[in-house]
Design a protein around this motif. Sequence first.
Motif, PDB file in Angstrom:
ATOM      1  N   CYS A 192       0.605  21.742  -5.522  1.00 39.50           N
ATOM      2  CA  CYS A 192       1.056  20.350  -5.399  1.00 39.50           C
ATOM      3  C   CYS A 192       0.230  19.588  -4.363  1.00 39.50           C
ATOM      4  CB  CYS A 192       2.536  20.297  -5.032  1.00 39.50           C
ATOM      5  SG  CYS A 192       3.627  20.739  -6.398  1.00 39.50           S
ATOM      6  N   ALA A 193      -0.128  20.254  -3.268  1.00 38.20           N
ATOM      7  CA  ALA A 193      -0.973  19.612  -2.260  1.00 38.20           C
ATOM      8  C   ALA A 193      -2.351  19.294  -2.839  1.00 38.20           C
ATOM      9  CB  ALA A 193      -1.105  20.508  -1.037  1.00 38.20           C
ATOM     10  N   TYR A 194      -2.882  20.202  -3.658  1.00 39.93           N
ATOM     11  CA  TYR A 194      -4.169  19.946  -4.313  1.00 39.93           C
ATOM     12  C   TYR A 194      -4.048  18.746  -5.259  1.00 39.93           C
ATOM     13  CZ  TYR A 194      -8.197  20.435  -7.338  1.00 39.93           C
ATOM     14  OH  TYR A 194      -9.329  20.174  -8.054  1.00 39.93           O
ATOM     15  N   ILE A 228       3.264   4.358 -13.544  1.00 44.51           N
ATOM     16  CA  ILE A 228       3.572   3.846 -12.213  1.00 44.51           C
ATOM     17  C   ILE A 228       2.271   3.913 -11.420  1.00 44.51           C
ATOM     18  CG2 ILE A 228       6.019   4.520 -12.214  1.00 44.51           C
ATOM     19  CD1 ILE A 228       5.314   6.924 -10.528  1.00 44.51           C
ATOM     20  N   PRO A 229       2.170   3.214 -10.287  1.00 37.11           N
ATOM     21  CA  PRO A 229       0.932   3.304  -9.512  1.00 37.11           C
ATOM     22  C   PRO A 229       0.632   4.752  -9.114  1.00 37.11           C
ATOM     23  CG  PRO A 229       2.263   1.473  -8.740  1.00 37.11           C
ATOM     24  CD  PRO A 229       3.101   2.242  -9.725  1.00 37.11           C
ATOM     25  N   ALA A 230      -0.650   5.117  -9.174  1.00 32.35           N
ATOM     26  CA  ALA A 230      -1.046   6.507  -8.942  1.00 32.35           C
ATOM     27  C   ALA A 230      -0.710   6.983  -7.535  1.00 32.35           C
ATOM     28  CB  ALA A 230      -2.542   6.680  -9.211  1.00 32.35           C
ATOM     29  N   ASP A 231      -0.669   6.080  -6.554  1.00 36.96           N
ATOM     30  CA  ASP A 231      -0.327   6.537  -5.207  1.00 36.96           C
ATOM     31  C   ASP A 231       1.115   7.037  -5.144  1.00 36.96           C
ATOM     32  OD1 ASP A 231       0.605   3.875  -5.480  1.00 36.96           O
ATOM     33  OD2 ASP A 231       0.559   3.555  -3.314  1.00 36.96           O
ATOM     34  N   SER A 232       2.023   6.442  -5.941  1.00 34.79           N
ATOM     35  CA  SER A 232       3.400   6.943  -5.991  1.00 34.79           C
ATOM     36  C   SER A 232       3.451   8.339  -6.600  1.00 34.79           C
ATOM     37  CB  SER A 232       4.291   6.000  -6.803  1.00 34.79           C
ATOM     38  OG  SER A 232       4.469   4.783  -6.116  1.00 34.79           O
ATOM     39  N   ILE A 233       2.655   8.562  -7.654  1.00 35.32           N
ATOM     40  CA  ILE A 233       2.592   9.896  -8.267  1.00 35.32           C
ATOM     41  C   ILE A 233       2.078  10.905  -7.257  1.00 35.32           C
ATOM     42  CG2 ILE A 233       1.496  11.275 -10.078  1.00 35.32           C
ATOM     43  CD1 ILE A 233       1.380   8.668 -11.760  1.00 35.32           C
ATOM     44  N   LEU A 249       3.234  15.287  -2.999  1.00 41.54           N
ATOM     45  CA  LEU A 249       3.299  15.663  -1.590  1.00 41.54           C
ATOM     46  C   LEU A 249       4.721  16.014  -1.168  1.00 41.54           C
ATOM     47  CD1 LEU A 249       1.612  16.021   0.957  1.00 41.54           C
ATOM     48  CD2 LEU A 249       2.028  13.609   1.487  1.00 41.54           C
ATOM     49  N   VAL A 250       5.699  15.254  -1.656  1.00 40.81           N
ATOM     50  CA  VAL A 250       7.107  15.555  -1.350  1.00 40.81           C
ATOM     51  C   VAL A 250       7.479  16.938  -1.881  1.00 40.81           C
ATOM     52  CG1 VAL A 250       9.482  14.924  -1.956  1.00 40.81           C
ATOM     53  CG2 VAL A 250       7.891  13.170  -1.154  1.00 40.81           C
ATOM     54  N   VAL A 251       7.082  17.237  -3.124  1.00 38.12           N
ATOM     55  CA  VAL A 251       7.364  18.558  -3.709  1.00 38.12           C
ATOM     56  C   VAL A 251       6.650  19.649  -2.932  1.00 38.12           C
ATOM     57  CG1 VAL A 251       7.117  19.988  -5.779  1.00 38.12           C
ATOM     58  CG2 VAL A 251       7.871  17.629  -5.990  1.00 38.12           C
ATOM     59  N   ALA A 252       5.416  19.365  -2.483  1.00 37.46           N
ATOM     60  CA  ALA A 252       4.672  20.356  -1.686  1.00 37.46           C
ATOM     61  C   ALA A 252       5.410  20.666  -0.384  1.00 37.46           C
ATOM     62  CB  ALA A 252       3.268  19.847  -1.394  1.00 37.46           C
ATOM     63  N   ALA A 297       7.926  10.267   1.397  1.00 37.88           N
ATOM     64  CA  ALA A 297       9.079   9.861   0.578  1.00 37.88           C
ATOM     65  C   ALA A 297       9.070   8.354   0.342  1.00 37.88           C
ATOM     66  CB  ALA A 297      10.383  10.284   1.253  1.00 37.88           C
ATOM     67  N   LEU A 298       8.714   7.569   1.362  1.00 45.92           N
ATOM     68  CA  LEU A 298       8.612   6.118   1.177  1.00 45.92           C
ATOM     69  C   LEU A 298       7.540   5.785   0.148  1.00 45.92           C
ATOM     70  CD1 LEU A 298       8.933   4.776   4.837  1.00 45.92           C
ATOM     71  CD2 LEU A 298      10.566   4.497   2.975  1.00 45.92           C
ATOM     72  N   GLY A 299       6.411   6.493   0.206  1.00 43.71           N
ATOM     73  CA  GLY A 299       5.349   6.274  -0.779  1.00 43.71           C
ATOM     74  C   GLY A 299       5.761   6.697  -2.175  1.00 43.71           C
TER      75      GLY A 299
END
Length: 197
Positions: A18-20, A43-48, A53-56, A107-109
């Motif tokens: 997930c980090a990768y 959705i915007p790619a930065d949110s994806i 990152l949250v899952v990581a 999380a905000l992102g």
Amino acid sequence: MSRREAGGTALIVAAALCAYAYHAIYGAYRAAAREGLLLYIGIPADSIAFWFLVVAFLSGASGLSLLLPALIGRIRKKIPRRTVGWLTGVAAAAAVPYFALVFLFAALGAFGIGDTVKIVAADGTSVLVTQDGFGGDSAVLHTEHDEYHYKRVRDAPEISGWPRVKDQKCRLDSAGNELQLFCGDKTLLVAPDEAGM
């Protein structure tokens, strides 16, 4: 290897993957942004990227909480086992504030601080309107560049503020080489050169 160790290892591997994915997607988003483009995949790619990152973070923390006690428990002598246990606890306590802050911003992102609204005309042409999440006083209009990218056209102060763009019944009309965006009683004209036509 016990089930606990296997589960912890699997969660840490998932966190690494997930980090990768976060770095790859966020890198593509930043590369597009340098060219004035918005990478948008539903959705915007930065949110994806921030969701990865949250899952990581969550899977990494869960994996470590399963794996570390099992590994520390394998130390046979009492004093080294307790020393390693205490040092691990102190290191974790010292790292928690930093990782909590990074997790908060991730999380905000992931949830999106602002809104991104896609408006599609009858012929399939679309525009994106992004609006900041704080006062809503900044709205930006983007037009299609290619399948996954939208190009920033201009600021749209006419539709900023309240009610938010997502709460208005906006529609897009395309007539010839001209795009018109209607939001409430406001009309925005997108010139042909702005729409990339």
